[in-house]
Design a protein around this motif. Structure first.
Motif, PDB file in Angstrom:
ATOM      1  N   ALA A   1       0.817  -1.204   0.000  1.00 20.38           N
ATOM      2  CA  ALA A   1       0.000   0.000   0.000  1.00 20.38           C
ATOM      3  C   ALA A   1       0.855   1.259   0.000  1.00 20.38           C
ATOM      4  O   ALA A   1       1.844   1.357   0.695  1.00 20.38           O
ATOM      5  N   THR A   2       0.429   2.175  -0.801  1.00 18.80           N
ATOM      6  CA  THR A   2       1.091   3.464  -0.875  1.00 18.80           C
ATOM      7  C   THR A   2       0.048   4.539  -1.091  1.00 18.80           C
ATOM      8  O   THR A   2      -0.956   4.292  -1.732  1.00 18.80           O
ATOM      9  N   ALA A   3       0.294   5.689  -0.556  1.00 19.30           N
ATOM     10  CA  ALA A   3      -0.644   6.789  -0.743  1.00 19.30           C
ATOM     11  C   ALA A   3      -0.423   7.484  -2.086  1.00 19.30           C
ATOM     12  O   ALA A   3      -1.164   8.376  -2.439  1.00 19.30           O
ATOM     13  N   GLU A   4       0.575   7.064  -2.840  1.00 14.99           N
ATOM     14  CA  GLU A   4       0.855   7.718  -4.125  1.00 14.99           C
ATOM     15  C   GLU A   4      -0.246   7.496  -5.149  1.00 14.99           C
ATOM     16  O   GLU A   4      -0.487   8.339  -5.985  1.00 14.99           O
ATOM     17  N   THR A   5      -0.896   6.338  -5.119  1.00 13.44           N
ATOM     18  CA  THR A   5      -1.968   6.053  -6.071  1.00 13.44           C
ATOM     19  C   THR A   5      -3.272   5.812  -5.331  1.00 13.44           C
ATOM     20  O   THR A   5      -3.302   5.183  -4.280  1.00 13.44           O
ATOM     21  N   PHE A   6      -4.333   6.323  -5.913  1.00 13.33           N
ATOM     22  CA  PHE A   6      -5.668   6.191  -5.341  1.00 13.33           C
ATOM     23  C   PHE A   6      -6.561   5.632  -6.438  1.00 13.33           C
ATOM     24  O   PHE A   6      -6.450   6.021  -7.595  1.00 13.33           O
ATOM     25  N   PHE A   7      -7.453   4.720  -6.068  1.00 13.18           N
ATOM     26  CA  PHE A   7      -8.316   4.061  -7.041  1.00 13.18           C
ATOM     27  C   PHE A   7      -9.766   4.476  -6.875  1.00 13.18           C
ATOM     28  O   PHE A   7     -10.318   4.404  -5.780  1.00 13.18           O
ATOM     29  N   ASP A   8     -10.382   4.873  -7.989  1.00 14.71           N
ATOM     30  CA  ASP A   8     -11.812   5.132  -8.031  1.00 14.71           C
ATOM     31  C   ASP A   8     -12.530   3.780  -8.115  1.00 14.71           C
ATOM     32  O   ASP A   8     -11.968   2.789  -8.582  1.00 14.71           O
ATOM     33  N   THR A   9     -13.772   3.757  -7.695  1.00 19.14           N
ATOM     34  CA  THR A   9     -14.552   2.521  -7.691  1.00 19.14           C
ATOM     35  C   THR A   9     -14.625   1.883  -9.068  1.00 19.14           C
ATOM     36  O   THR A   9     -14.553   0.660  -9.199  1.00 19.14           O
ATOM     37  N   ASN A  10     -14.755   2.694 -10.115  1.00 16.38           N
ATOM     38  CA  ASN A  10     -14.932   2.127 -11.448  1.00 16.38           C
ATOM     39  C   ASN A  10     -13.737   1.291 -11.883  1.00 16.38           C
ATOM     40  O   ASN A  10     -13.889   0.314 -12.609  1.00 16.38           O
TER      41      ASN A  10
END
Length: 153
Positions: free
Chosen positions: A14-23
């Motif tokens: 886990a990293t805070a650099e990437t964030f994922f949208d639900t889609n």
């Protein structure tokens, strides 16, 4: 989710650099093999999601996809093992409302953007938001399924 996908997603990075949208996350459950594989590859590297993403995933899995509870819980457990999960706080909510007002995004999309900004992400993977758009000083929206054009000669 297939056993292969679960095995591919077992290592938590886990990293805070990437964030994922639900889609993007929902493509793990898709019959579109190319998009499912792309989503799996990205998620296997770790990243961050919000509780909103988990809730939206459950709503679609139970509603539209009619998955049984045990399968839904397996998916969310696996997802939680590879991604950091951030809460939707009152600060995130307030920030999301300001984003909705200033950028003209839906409330739900704005909450995703606000959560990504709040956790310090530099990339938000989303199929629904405008590819290449920069929000704030460092968050860039990227559509991970966007087809790149080969160079013309």
């Amino acid at each position: 989710m297939s056993e292969a996908r679960e095995r591919a997603m077992t290592a938590r990075a886990a990293t805070a650099e990437t964030f994922f949208d639900t889609n993007v996350v929902l493509y793990l459950l898709s019959a579109d093999k190319a998009k499912a594989d792309r989503a799996e590859d990205l998620l296997a590297k770790g990243g961050t999601i919000s509780v909103q993403v988990l809730n939206e995933l459950v709503a679609v899995a139970r509603g539209k996809l009619r998955m049984p509870w045990h399968a839904v819980l397996d998916v969310t457990t696996t997802l939680r093992s590879v991604c950091a999960v951030v809460p939707v706080t009152l600060d995130t909510h307030d920030r999301g409302l300001a984003i909705a007002e200033n950028m003209g995004l839906s409330v739900y999309d704005s909450m995703i953007v606000a959560a990504a900004l709040t956790c310090g992400a530099s990339v938000l993977y989303s199929e629904d938001l405008r590819h290449g758009r920069v929000v704030g000083e460092r968050l860039t929206i990227q559509n991970p399924f966007r087809q790149t054009q080969p160079p013309t000669t």
